[in-house]
Design a protein around this motif. Structure first.
Motif, PDB file in Angstrom:
ATOM      1  N   ASP A  72      24.962 -17.663  37.506  1.00 48.92           N
ATOM      2  CA  ASP A  72      23.518 -17.942  37.523  1.00 48.92           C
ATOM      3  C   ASP A  72      23.322 -19.279  36.824  1.00 48.92           C
ATOM      4  O   ASP A  72      23.428 -19.386  35.593  1.00 48.92           O
ATOM      5  CB  ASP A  72      22.759 -16.834  36.781  1.00 48.92           C
ATOM      6  CG  ASP A  72      21.253 -16.989  36.868  1.00 48.92           C
ATOM      7  OD1 ASP A  72      20.778 -18.144  36.833  1.00 48.92           O
ATOM      8  OD2 ASP A  72      20.546 -15.967  36.950  1.00 48.92           O
ATOM      9  N   ASN A  81      20.745 -21.087  36.314  1.00 49.32           N
ATOM     10  CA  ASN A  81      19.607 -21.165  35.395  1.00 49.32           C
ATOM     11  C   ASN A  81      19.984 -20.619  34.019  1.00 49.32           C
ATOM     12  O   ASN A  81      19.661 -21.211  32.983  1.00 49.32           O
ATOM     13  CB  ASN A  81      18.409 -20.393  35.948  1.00 49.32           C
ATOM     14  CG  ASN A  81      17.813 -21.039  37.180  1.00 49.32           C
ATOM     15  OD1 ASN A  81      18.123 -22.197  37.490  1.00 49.32           O
ATOM     16  ND2 ASN A  81      16.966 -20.317  37.895  1.00 49.32           N
ATOM     17  N   ARG A  82      20.641 -19.485  34.003  1.00 52.28           N
ATOM     18  CA  ARG A  82      21.050 -18.887  32.732  1.00 52.28           C
ATOM     19  C   ARG A  82      22.206 -19.658  32.094  1.00 52.28           C
ATOM     20  O   ARG A  82      22.390 -19.615  30.880  1.00 52.28           O
ATOM     21  CB  ARG A  82      21.446 -17.421  32.953  1.00 52.28           C
ATOM     22  CG  ARG A  82      20.252 -16.524  33.303  1.00 52.28           C
ATOM     23  CD  ARG A  82      20.704 -15.081  33.500  1.00 52.28           C
ATOM     24  NE  ARG A  82      19.584 -14.151  33.572  1.00 52.28           N
ATOM     25  CZ  ARG A  82      19.189 -13.508  34.665  1.00 52.28           C
ATOM     26  NH1 ARG A  82      19.823 -13.724  35.817  1.00 52.28           N
ATOM     27  NH2 ARG A  82      18.171 -12.668  34.633  1.00 52.28           N
ATOM     28  N   GLN A 135      29.551 -15.153  27.546  1.00 57.73           N
ATOM     29  CA  GLN A 135      28.832 -15.564  28.757  1.00 57.73           C
ATOM     30  C   GLN A 135      29.298 -14.795  29.997  1.00 57.73           C
ATOM     31  O   GLN A 135      28.783 -15.018  31.088  1.00 57.73           O
ATOM     32  CB  GLN A 135      29.039 -17.067  29.001  1.00 57.73           C
ATOM     33  CG  GLN A 135      28.315 -17.980  28.049  1.00 57.73           C
ATOM     34  CD  GLN A 135      26.810 -17.928  28.252  1.00 57.73           C
ATOM     35  OE1 GLN A 135      26.319 -17.829  29.375  1.00 57.73           O
ATOM     36  NE2 GLN A 135      26.055 -17.975  27.161  1.00 57.73           N
ATOM     37  N   ARG A 165      16.068 -12.235  30.097  1.00 60.86           N
ATOM     38  CA  ARG A 165      16.551 -13.521  29.613  1.00 60.86           C
ATOM     39  C   ARG A 165      17.895 -13.415  28.905  1.00 60.86           C
ATOM     40  O   ARG A 165      18.569 -14.424  28.684  1.00 60.86           O
ATOM     41  CB  ARG A 165      15.515 -14.135  28.679  1.00 60.86           C
ATOM     42  CG  ARG A 165      14.130 -14.290  29.332  1.00 60.86           C
ATOM     43  CD  ARG A 165      13.127 -14.927  28.399  1.00 60.86           C
ATOM     44  NE  ARG A 165      13.450 -16.320  28.101  1.00 60.86           N
ATOM     45  CZ  ARG A 165      12.703 -17.106  27.334  1.00 60.86           C
ATOM     46  NH1 ARG A 165      11.592 -16.625  26.782  1.00 60.86           N
ATOM     47  NH2 ARG A 165      13.052 -18.359  27.104  1.00 60.86           N
ATOM     48  N   SER A 174      25.576 -15.368  31.939  1.00 60.67           N
ATOM     49  CA  SER A 174      25.453 -16.246  33.106  1.00 60.67           C
ATOM     50  C   SER A 174      26.577 -16.098  34.129  1.00 60.67           C
ATOM     51  O   SER A 174      26.423 -16.516  35.280  1.00 60.67           O
ATOM     52  CB  SER A 174      25.403 -17.706  32.635  1.00 60.67           C
ATOM     53  OG  SER A 174      26.555 -18.018  31.864  1.00 60.67           O
TER      54      SER A 174
END
Length: 405
Positions: A211, A213-214, A235, A287, A291
Motif C-alpha cells: 500500500d 499510501n501507507r 511494516q 491508519r 504497508s
C-alpha cells in the motif's frame, strides 16, 4: 481380523455404539458425520491412537466393553469379510483458492470414469484451513500401504515427513509419473524433479502487496532481502495464527540468510493474518495497518481495483511451493487416465485461472514472461526432516518476534 487393523469407519459402521467411545476419549471430531465420512475410511485405529499417544490395549478394552454392554459383541474375525464402509481411494489437500475449481473438475472426471470404464473412485477434497479434518497429524503414524489412499494430491510439507518418505516413497509404493510439456519458468526454478515420485501439477506462489499510501516515503521493496532492512521494521504482515507463521516464508529466509535473516524478518513482521483478513484490512480505512503484506498471488489479485495497491513480483522470484500428486505403483495402470488428466492441459488451465502457475504451459498465459520463482529445492527437502525443521524455524521466529514487541 483384530480391531486394531480396522479403520475407524469400519469399526463404527459395524458397531455404531462405539462412536461414543471415540467422541469421549480423544476424538470429538468423530461426532461430526462429515468428518467421519472423510477421515474415517483411511484412518486405522492403531494409527489414530498412536497420534494421540493413547494406550492401544486400554482403548480396545473400552471398545469391546461397549460392544458387550449393548449385546452386539460377536467374533471380530467375521469383520474381515464385511465391506460396510467404502475405501477412500483419493485424498486432495489443497490451498483454499484451488479447492473449489479443482474439485469441480475432479467430480466431472471421476463421474466419467465410472460411466465409461466402471472405475469407482471414492475421494474427498479438503482445504488446509479445515479445522476438524486434519490428516497431517496422522501421516507419520501410517505403517501399512493400505492405510494410504491410492492417489494423494497435496501442497504441504506433511508428506515430506521422513517416516512417510522412508515407508512409502523411497520403497517404491508410489510410481514416478512422467511429464509431457513443462513450462520453462518452473523448470528453471527447479520445481520439477524428474526422479521424484511427487509429480508437480502447479505451484502456490507468494508475492508482496504494498500500500503505497501507507508506505509513505519508504522505497517500494523490489526483492525479499529488502524486507530485512531496518527501515521496514513492523511494516510487514505474513500468514500467521496462534503463534504459527507461514512456513514457506520462514524456511526461504532461513535457507538464504540463516538465523540472522530470520531474526531480521521477525523484526519486520508486526503480526500474522489469514490472507483473506489481509485483503480486508488493506481495503479498510484504518491508519495503523502495516504497508507490506506477503500473500498468495490469488488473494493479491483481488486488490487490483485499489489504486493505492502495488502487487510486487520480487526480482528474485515469487516464493513457490509445489502442488503435487502421488499415485501408487500397483494402481498406476488403473488410474493412468487420472494421472494424465491431473498433469495435462485442462487442469493446468484451471490452476492458471486460480492464479496458480502450472507446470504444463497451457496454464501460464496470465503470468509474466520473465516471472521467476523461488523454491527451497528438492535436495533441500531430501536433506532435512521437514516436520522438525518447520517447528524449529517457527520457534526461532516467534522467540525473536516476541523480543521485539
Amino acid at each position: 481380523m483384530e480391531l486394531t487393523n480396522l479403520t475407524i469407519c469400519q469399526i463404527i459402521s459395524n458397531y455404531p455404539e462405539t462412536r461414543d467411545v471415540f467422541v469421549h476419549n480423544g476424538f470429538p471430531q468423530f461426532a461430526d458425520d462429515a468428518v467421519l465420512q472423510q477421515l474415517g475410511p483411511i484412518l486405522k485405529l492403531k494409527t489414530a491412537l498412536k497420534s494421540k499417544n493413547i494406550s492401544l490395549a486400554a482403548f480396545v478394552r473400552l471398545l469391546e466393553e461397549k460392544i458387550e454392554d449393548t449385546g452386539l459383541y460377536h467374533r471380530l474375525a467375521a469383520m474381515s469379510g464385511l465391506e460396510n464402509s467404502k475405501r477412500l481411494n483419493m485424498v486432495a489437500l489443497l490451498p483454499c483458492p484451488l479447492k473449489i475449481p479443482l474439485q469441480t473438475e475432479l467430480n466431472r472426471f471421476v463421474e466419467g470414469l465410472r460411466q465409461s470404464r466402471e472405475v469407482r473412485l471414492e475421494y474427498c477434497a479438503e482445504a488446509f484451513s479445515t479445522n476438524m479434518v486434519n490428516y497431517d497429524e496422522y501421516i507419520k503414524y501410517f505403517e501399512d500401504p493400505d492405510e494410504v489412499p491410492d492417489i494423494l494430491i497435496t501442497a504441504g510439507y506433511s508428506f515430506f515427513n521422513p517416516l512417510f518418505m522412508s515407508r512409502f516413497v523411497h520403497t517404491g509404493i508410489f510410481a514416478r509419473i512422467g511429464y509431457g510439456n513443462v513450462d520453462y519458468r518452473l523448470e528453471q526454478a527447479g520445481l520439477i524433479d524428474r526422479e521424484s515420485h511427487f509429480a508437480v501439477i502447479a505451484a502456490n506462489v507468494l508475492v508482496m502487496v504494498v500500500d503505497v499510501n501507507r508506505l509513505g516515503d519508504l522505497p517500494v521493496p523490489g526483492n525479499w532481502k529488502d524486507l530485512l532492512q531496518p527501515i521496514y521494521e513492523k511494516q510487514v504482515v505474513i500468514r500467521g495464527h496462534n503463534g504459527e507463521f507461514c512456513d514457506i516464508v520462514q524456511l526461504n529466509f532461513y535457507k538464504e540468510y540463516g538465523e540472522a535473516g530470520l531474526a531480521a524478518l521477525a523484526q519486520a513482521v508486526r503480526y500474522g493474518l489469514h490472507p483473506a483478513q489481509m485483503v480486508k484490512e488493506l481495503k479498510s480505512s484504518r491508519r495503523d495497518v502495516p504497508s507490506i503484506h506477503v500473500m498468495p498471488y490469488f488473494f493479491a489479485n483481488t486488490l487490483t481495483d485499489q489504486p493505492n495497491i502495488r502487487i510486487i513480483w520480487p526480482n528474485d522470484g515469487a516464493l513457490a511451493f509445489p502442488v503435487s500428486v502421488l499415485v501408487k505403483t500397483e494402481k498406476m495402470e488403473l488410474y493412468k487416465e487420472m494421472a494424465e488428466f491431473l498433469t495435462g492441459p485442462h487442469i493446468a488451465r484451471v490452476c492458471g485461472e486460480a492464479f496458480f502457475p502450472s507446470v504444463h504451459p497451457a496454464g501460464m498465459a496470465g503470468f509474466p514472461d520473465n516471472a521467476r520463482f523461488k523454491w527451497l529445492g528438492w535436495d533441500f527437502i531430501r536433506e532435512h526432516d521437514m516436520e522438525q525443521l518447520v517447528e524449529q524455524v517457527n520457534a526461532l521466529f516467534v522467540e525473536k518476534q516476541q523480543k521485539e514487541i
